[in-house]
Design an enzyme around this catalytic site. Structure first.
Site, PDB file in Angstrom:
ATOM      1  N   ARG A 250       0.798  -1.284   0.052  1.00 10.87           N
ATOM      2  CA  ARG A 250      -0.065  -0.014  -0.143  1.00 10.87           C
ATOM      3  C   ARG A 250       0.850   1.108   0.046  1.00 10.87           C
ATOM      4  O   ARG A 250       0.392   2.277  -0.480  1.00 10.87           O
ATOM      5  CB  ARG A 250      -0.911  -0.011   1.405  1.00 10.87           C
ATOM      6  CG  ARG A 250      -1.989  -1.318   1.246  1.00 10.87           C
ATOM      7  CD  ARG A 250      -2.910  -1.098   0.291  1.00 10.87           C
ATOM      8  NE  ARG A 250      -3.978  -2.164   0.466  1.00 10.87           N
ATOM      9  CZ  ARG A 250      -5.022  -2.395  -0.087  1.00 10.87           C
ATOM     10  NH1 ARG A 250      -5.121  -1.604  -1.300  1.00 10.87           N
ATOM     11  NH2 ARG A 250      -5.852  -3.439   0.072  1.00 10.87           N
ATOM     12  N   ASP A 251       2.026   1.108   0.478  1.00 13.09           N
ATOM     13  CA  ASP A 251       2.682   2.279   0.722  1.00 13.09           C
ATOM     14  C   ASP A 251       3.593   2.613  -0.500  1.00 13.09           C
ATOM     15  O   ASP A 251       4.718   1.794  -0.669  1.00 13.09           O
ATOM     16  CB  ASP A 251       3.822   2.100   1.896  1.00 13.09           C
ATOM     17  CG  ASP A 251       4.571   3.422   2.553  1.00 13.09           C
ATOM     18  OD1 ASP A 251       4.893   4.356   1.494  1.00 13.09           O
ATOM     19  OD2 ASP A 251       4.952   3.546   3.188  1.00 13.09           O
ATOM     20  N   MET A 252       3.494   3.603  -1.272  1.00 14.45           N
ATOM     21  CA  MET A 252       4.230   3.966  -2.495  1.00 14.45           C
ATOM     22  C   MET A 252       5.166   5.092  -2.258  1.00 14.45           C
ATOM     23  O   MET A 252       5.528   5.432  -3.249  1.00 14.45           O
ATOM     24  CB  MET A 252       3.341   4.507  -3.562  1.00 14.45           C
ATOM     25  CG  MET A 252       2.009   3.320  -4.101  1.00 14.45           C
ATOM     26  SD  MET A 252       3.246   2.024  -5.085  1.00 14.45           S
ATOM     27  CE  MET A 252       3.028   0.554  -4.090  1.00 14.45           C
ATOM     28  N   SER A 253       5.353   5.374  -0.990  1.00 14.21           N
ATOM     29  CA  SER A 253       6.584   6.351  -0.801  1.00 14.21           C
ATOM     30  C   SER A 253       7.957   5.958  -1.189  1.00 14.21           C
ATOM     31  O   SER A 253       8.649   6.881  -1.563  1.00 14.21           O
ATOM     32  CB  SER A 253       6.853   6.658   0.741  1.00 14.21           C
ATOM     33  OG  SER A 253       7.141   5.211   1.285  1.00 14.21           O
TER      34      SER A 253
END
Length: 527
Positions: A435-438
């Protein structure tokens, strides 16, 4: 065993058939059902294999390297069970087994080569301690699932600790190399390494060594007098990224360096050179990208470990049989031909003895495999689906390049020159993508400045477009409608090769979209 274990294959196959009919494809659902009704099915079935289980895990390259190891062992004569499409949870492995076992529960294979997700490898080894464990690397990946990379290393340490035969480790990744400390060497577990020649280490900085785009830009302005992306050469970009990185934490050559069983010495255009046992071997390869050539070194190291055990296990049978046949032949007065071969009756008797001992002639043949034969098989491996896979659309090659973390994206950009090609980037943030696209902000996209990006799509298309804007990369179109965007992209500029960089679920949807307008091989996801 569960009291109903005799019925597990039938029940599992029925659920699998119904699931494929309902969903139009494979699914891990049958594996979930079988895990509930017969928790020992996985361990009981894999325990049948005379050469045991090879577990492959790590952040980058699991699917391709698993494919390499399985393909090489098959080419060398073994029957191999594998999960070839990345169904890398325990229930996915169970679902794959249901497609292969007979109704009596028999698995017709000599060895299993299994890709396991970093977290699910922990669950797997509690049920099935692997005979061989190949650990590739540790990079930031799916931070929402794994947290930071030291936690990922701890997960992988459980696999190394549970291994009963040989642990094969990446010498150049310090977190992976340190896992030799948890292997039970006092109980006879062997540790082997695969590594890089010093001249290639700049292509593979560890996670600690990677610089942000700002760092690279500052170094480039000070040292090179220009923008990295203006070089027009993706390989030069990779060198510049490595040059801008801080002092490497990777082991260096010298008397105290860890000895590598297989070392990648040099790379060229679809060529690789390996150092093994003091000898140099060069081969043509069908795989794309310098990172896949390093995966080939990893695959060679684990295949050599399996072959060494096969020699110790099976060649004594051959010697004993030769002595027995010689003695029987002398007693019976049988004749031999000019090469000293005994008649067919003696050979049939020898084969029967081998079968009774659970040893097939192909295992003995595999035990005789030479290093050159292994190198030759590595050169024949083709890309796994979505990992450098080329799909032809109306005569135009469209190459799918899976990206899911900073290192993987950087290595892909460094390996595939954007000049002369149209580029598309598709980013999703579903569970399988993370979920984390950082992490996109830790990728240097400046190599795309000169050509720009034709299209950006996926659920996080606008996030990706913003990231490219910060690296001054021109973007022609942005849309969250992935299927429409993919079709428009591949149909534009007919004849110009296409590169599509995509996260995992975006890759699956891209293949599905292309399957409607071109001939796309069935990936069999979840089989």
């Amino acid at each position: 065993m569960a009291w109903n274990s005799f019925a597990t294959p039938l029940i599992g196959k029925a659920v699998r058939a119904a699931s494929r009919l309902a969903h139009g494809g494979g699914s891990a659902f049958p594996g979930k059902i079988v895990e509930r009704i017969d928790p020992q099915f996985l361990s009981r079935t894999l325990a049948q294999l005379p050469l045991g289980v090879v577990l492959v895990s790590g952040t980058n390259g699991k699917t391709t390297t698993t494919r390499m190891v399985a393909s090489m062992l098959q080419s060398l004569g073994l029957k191999v069970f594998t999960n070839p499409t990345g169904s890398n949870f325990t229930r996915g492995v169970v679902s794959s087994l249901l497609a292969e076992v007979s109704l009596s529960g028999k698995l017709d294979a000599d060895i299993a080569v299994l890709e396991l997700d970093e977290a699910y490898a922990v669950h797997f080894v509690k049920q099935v301690p692997p005979d061989y464990c190949l650990l590739l690397n540790v990079m930031r990946d799916q931070l929402d699932r794994f947290g930071e990379i030291d936690n990922t290393a701890r997960l992988l340490s459980k696999a190394a600790e549970a291994t009963t035969g040989t642990v094969v480790l990446n010498r150049e990744d310090p977190r992976i190399a340190r896992l030799a400390d948890v292997a039970h060497t006092e109980d006879g577990v062997e540790v082997r390494y695969f590594g890089l020649d010093e001249s290639l280490r700049g292509f593979f900085p560890s996670d600690d060594d990677m610089s942000t785009t700002v760092d690279v830009e500052a170094h480039d302005s000070a040292e090179h007098g220009g923008n990295i992306g203006d070089s027009g050469n993706a390989g030069d970009t990779a060198d510049a990224v490595a040059a801008a990185a801080p002092a490497t934490s990777q082991p260096q050559d010298g008397p105290d360096a860890l000895p590598a069983d297989v070392t990648l010495r040099a790379v060229g255009d679809h060529r690789a050179t390996f150092a093994i046992d003091g000898e140099t071997y060069e081969t043509a390869v069908k795989l794309e990208g310098v990172y896949n050539l390093y995966n080939a070194a990893a695959a060679l190291a684990v295949v050599r470990a399996v072959a060494a055990d096969a020699q110790a296990m099976f060649l004594p049978f051959e010697d004993a049989l030769a002595d027995s046949v010689d003695a029987d032949g002398a007693d019976a007065g049988t004749e031999t031909d000019g090469n000293g071969s005994h008649d067919a009756i003696d050979q049939a008797a020898a084969d029967e003895i081998l079968r009774a001992a659970g040893v097939s002639p192909r295992m003995i043949a595999f035990a005789h495999a030479t290093t050159q034969a292994m190198i030759d098989t590595a050169g024949e491996v083709t890309p796994a689906f979505g990992r450098g896979e080329v799909i032809t659309v109306n005569g135009t090659p469209v190459e799918l390049l899976l990206v899911k973390n900073p290192m993987g994206f950087r290595l892909s950009l460094a390996s595939f020159k954007p000049e002369g090609c149209d580029t598309m980037i598709c980013i999703n943030d579903e569970y399988a993508d993370g979920r984390d696209m950082s992490w996109l902000w830790d990728v240097d996209f400046t190599s795309l400045r000169g050509t720009g990006v034709k299209a950006v799509s996926g659920v996080r298309a606008w996030d990706m477009a913003l990231r490219l804007e910060y690296d001054q990369v021109p973007v022609e179109s942005v849309s969250t409608d992935l299927e429409e965007s993919v079709v428009n992209f591949v149909n534009a500029n007919s004849g110009t090769p296409k590169h599509i960089y995509c996260t995992y679920t975006a890759m699956l949807k891209t293949r599905a979209a292309l399957a409607k307008i071109a001939d796309v091989a069935d990936a069999g996801v979840g089989k």
